[in-house]
Design an enzyme around this catalytic site. Structure first.
Site, PDB file in Angstrom:
ATOM      1  NE  ARG A 193       0.391  -7.146  -6.499  1.00 50.27           N
ATOM      2  CZ  ARG A 193       1.323  -7.170  -5.548  1.00 50.27           C
ATOM      3  NH1 ARG A 193       1.369  -6.197  -4.653  1.00 50.27           N
ATOM      4  NH2 ARG A 193       2.188  -8.143  -5.478  1.00 50.27           N
ATOM      5  CD  GLU A 315       4.559  -9.981   1.217  1.00 48.12           C
ATOM      6  OE1 GLU A 315       4.904  -8.857   1.624  1.00 48.12           O
ATOM      7  OE2 GLU A 315       4.718 -11.029   1.880  1.00 48.12           O
ATOM      8  CG  ASP A 349       5.520  -1.409   0.730  1.00 45.06           C
ATOM      9  OD1 ASP A 349       4.771  -0.419   0.788  1.00 45.06           O
ATOM     10  OD2 ASP A 349       5.098  -2.560   0.715  1.00 45.06           O
ATOM     11  CD  GLU A 551      -0.978   1.086  -5.049  1.00 45.42           C
ATOM     12  OE1 GLU A 551      -0.563   0.509  -4.033  1.00 45.42           O
ATOM     13  OE2 GLU A 551      -0.593   0.791  -6.198  1.00 45.42           O
TER      14      GLU A 551
END
Length: 597
Positions: A193, A315, A349, A551
């Site tokens: 993404r 977003e 985050d 990730e």
């Protein structure tokens, strides 16, 4: 906009004059910030947005109502590109049949509208074949002797081709139809993404590219980030119109430093230094700078994250609005939105680091926290600027930034260091948004929880060169509970947020390992290699099981990828690839060492 452009780079005298002026500007900004107290308004500064972003947020909200929450990614809708101009697209959207109190659009009608008026997210970036990629570079990972590991490392190396993109001609010709920004050079994206360039990700991408001997690609990334500084005054969180409200951990100087160390490219240094000085001024400007007075009455200037925003992040607009629904007052919502965006600016985050109550997300108070790692990155920037100014023969800039760096080092030790714990601890400001020139340091305001960030100062030479300090911190680290079977945990709190336990992240592994390694202590090197081996193994097993680099990883179990947070786990993955290649370059892999868990 950066107006300090050097007209003739070959004229060293003029270059030195310009750099000196810029260094004075940066220092003057710091002095000005010291003399002014930040505004006491919770609204604070807000960056301008674009009509396109505002419209795409409306599409995002409508899509959530129409398609439902399952597998819904709000980012997808602000990444769409228009096929026609905005007014025509808005008119068609407003004319869609709607029903019920919420004005819901039918699934079929919305699908047809999106297919008719938008290109797919990601279509505005096209695949790019990097000119400096070869399947097996000469001198690639000479210490990796195990054929199984070497074969896998070449597969990871080949992922740079998969992640290489360039901005399409359509973006360059009609930027008003896209949220993607028109970067001048090819890019390497994180993956999945994350279809655009991200700021701090790029540092570890570059470290991996350097191990892959892809110097042109690495320099192109830096050129793009310099372009963002020249355009906006700072490097954006990512190369999208909706990211102009914040930056990310400032590692541009570190990228330039690493590339120069490999290539001795003085022209890159010459090109980068004005942008680095401007970025330094940004991070020491009024909104970021906070003054803390120690028990001896000495003032110390440090920086915090502070997004130029008090609305839902475009977003993640639908997610942020849902979170903020717990607040009744508009000013409370605005402060929450700013703290959410500031946490996104931190790169963490999200995490309990930023929460007053570790079990309640809406208690985020990022702007009221002085973070250890941010100030380490800025210290690194100051040391890098001094080094790069020396490369260009600019003694005055070098000396002034060595002084600034020494002051920040003292501030980090005065405000964050806890000798009893052997860690540097984040500091929570007592009066929140800081409505006075300074506040007095109190030990009870240090965050006593264990986070990987508590050990990040080891990454900097001013700290890892102190053998006694390293030994103290290493003992603390080994007994902290942070080291697990598959790497270093981000925290010890299992909150469900992705920058908490049990997730481990490549950047944190790398900075702590590299800090331990560079101390030169035998025991520290042994610990560093042990962590690197664990991390390489979990990446390898995860890759063999899933066919992808991830990730983040679950440090409790070798080969398990991480989870949590507001989106599903992503693959690709830029910084994971970069750290694995960096570790293999540094430590190698003996032929007789097992790669299994």
């Amino acid at each position: 906009m950066n107006t300090f452009l050097v007209s003739d780079p070959s004229d060293m005298a003029q270059q030195n004059l310009n750099l000196f002026s810029l260094s004075l500007l940066s220092l003057a900004t710091m002095t000005l910030a010291t003399s002014m107290s930040p505004k006491c308004s919770v609204t604070g500064p807000v960056a301008a947005t674009t009509p396109l972003v505002t419209f795409l947020e409306r599409v995002q909200e409508t899509a959530l109502r129409t398609f439902g929450e399952e597998d819904f990614d709000p980012k997808l809708y602000v990444d769409l590109s228009l096929k026609f101009n905005l007014s025509k697209t808005q008119k068609a959207f407003d004319e869609l049949p709607r029903s019920g109190e919420n004005g819901t659009v039918s699934v079929e009608d919305l699908k047809v509208f999106i297919a008719t008026y938008f290109d797919d997210a990601g279509d505005d970036l096209v695949y790019y074949d990097p000119v400096d990629f070869v399947p097996e570079p000469e001198g690639f990972l000479p210490k990796v002797k195990n054929p199984e590991v070497r074969s896998w490392a070449l597969e990871v190396h080949a992922l740079w081709k998969n992640l290489s993109r360039k901005v399409s001609d359509g973006v360059l010709e009609h930027s008003e139809l896209h949220t993607l920004l028109p970067l001048p050079e090819p890019v390497v994206v994180p993956g999945s993404r994350f279809r655009e360039v991200y700021y701090w990700d790029s540092y570890w991408v570059i470290r991996g590219l350097l191990a892959s001997k892809m110097y042109k690609t690495a320099k192109a990334i830096v050129t793009n980030l310099i372009f963002l500084v020249d355009t906006y005054g700072y490097v954006l969180n990512g190369a999208r119109a909706y990211y102009t409200n914040r930056s990310q951990p400032p590692l541009l100087s570190a990228m330039v430093y690493e590339i120069y160390n490999r290539t001795c490219d003085v022209e890159l240094v010459r090109k980068a230094l004005p942008a680095l000085l401007e970025e330094h001024a940004f991070w020491n400007s009024e909104i970021h700078k906070v003054t803390i007075q120690d028990a001896q009455g000495c003032n110390h200037n440090l920086s915090r994250y502070y997004a130029i925003w008090n609305k839902p992040r475009p977003e993640s607009s639908t997610i942020d609005k849902e979170s903020a629904s717990k607040f009744f007052g508009n000013s409370e919502k605005q402060q929450f939105y700013r703290d959410v965006a500031s946490a996104a600016e931190s790169g963490w985050d999200f995490s309990t680091r930023w929460m007053r109550n570790t079990s309640e997300f809406t208690t985020l108070s990022t702007t009221s926290i002085l973070p250890v790692d941010l100030n380490v990155y800025i210290l690194k920037m100051e040391l890098d600027i001094a080094f790069l100014a020396k490369v260009l023969g600019n003694k005055s800039t070098m000396e002034s930034f060595l002084e600034v760096a020494e002051a920040r080092k003292n501030a980090i030790n005065s405000v964050f260091w806890d000798a009893e714990k052997g860690q540097w601890l984040d500091y929570r400001l007592t009066n929140g948004t800081i409505c006075k020139e300074s506040e007095t340091w109190q030990g009870c305001n240090q965050n006593q929880n264990a986070y990987a960030s508590n050990f990040i100062p080891l990454w900097i030479d001013l700290f890892h060169s102190d053998a006694a300090l390293v030994e103290n911190v290493m003992r603390s680290f080994q007994s902290s509970g942070m080291v697990h079977a598959a790497g270093i945990a981000t925290s010890l709190i299992n909150s469900g947020q992705q920058w908490d336990f049990p997730n481990g992240w490549a950047p944190l592994q790398h900075m702590i390992v590299e800090g331990l390694l560079r101390s030169g202590l035998k025991e520290a090197r042994s610990l560093a290699e042990d962590i690197a081996v664990r991390w390489i193994k979990t990446n390898y097993i995860g890759y063999k099981k899933t066919g992808a680099m991830h990730e983040k990883y679950d440090v409790r179990k070798c080969g398990a990828f991480g989870g949590g947070g507001e989106y599903i786990p992503q693959t690709g993955f830029g910084w994971s690839n970069g750290v694995v290649l960096t570790f293999l370059e540094e430590f190698g892999w003996p032929e007789d060492r097992s790669i299994g868990c």
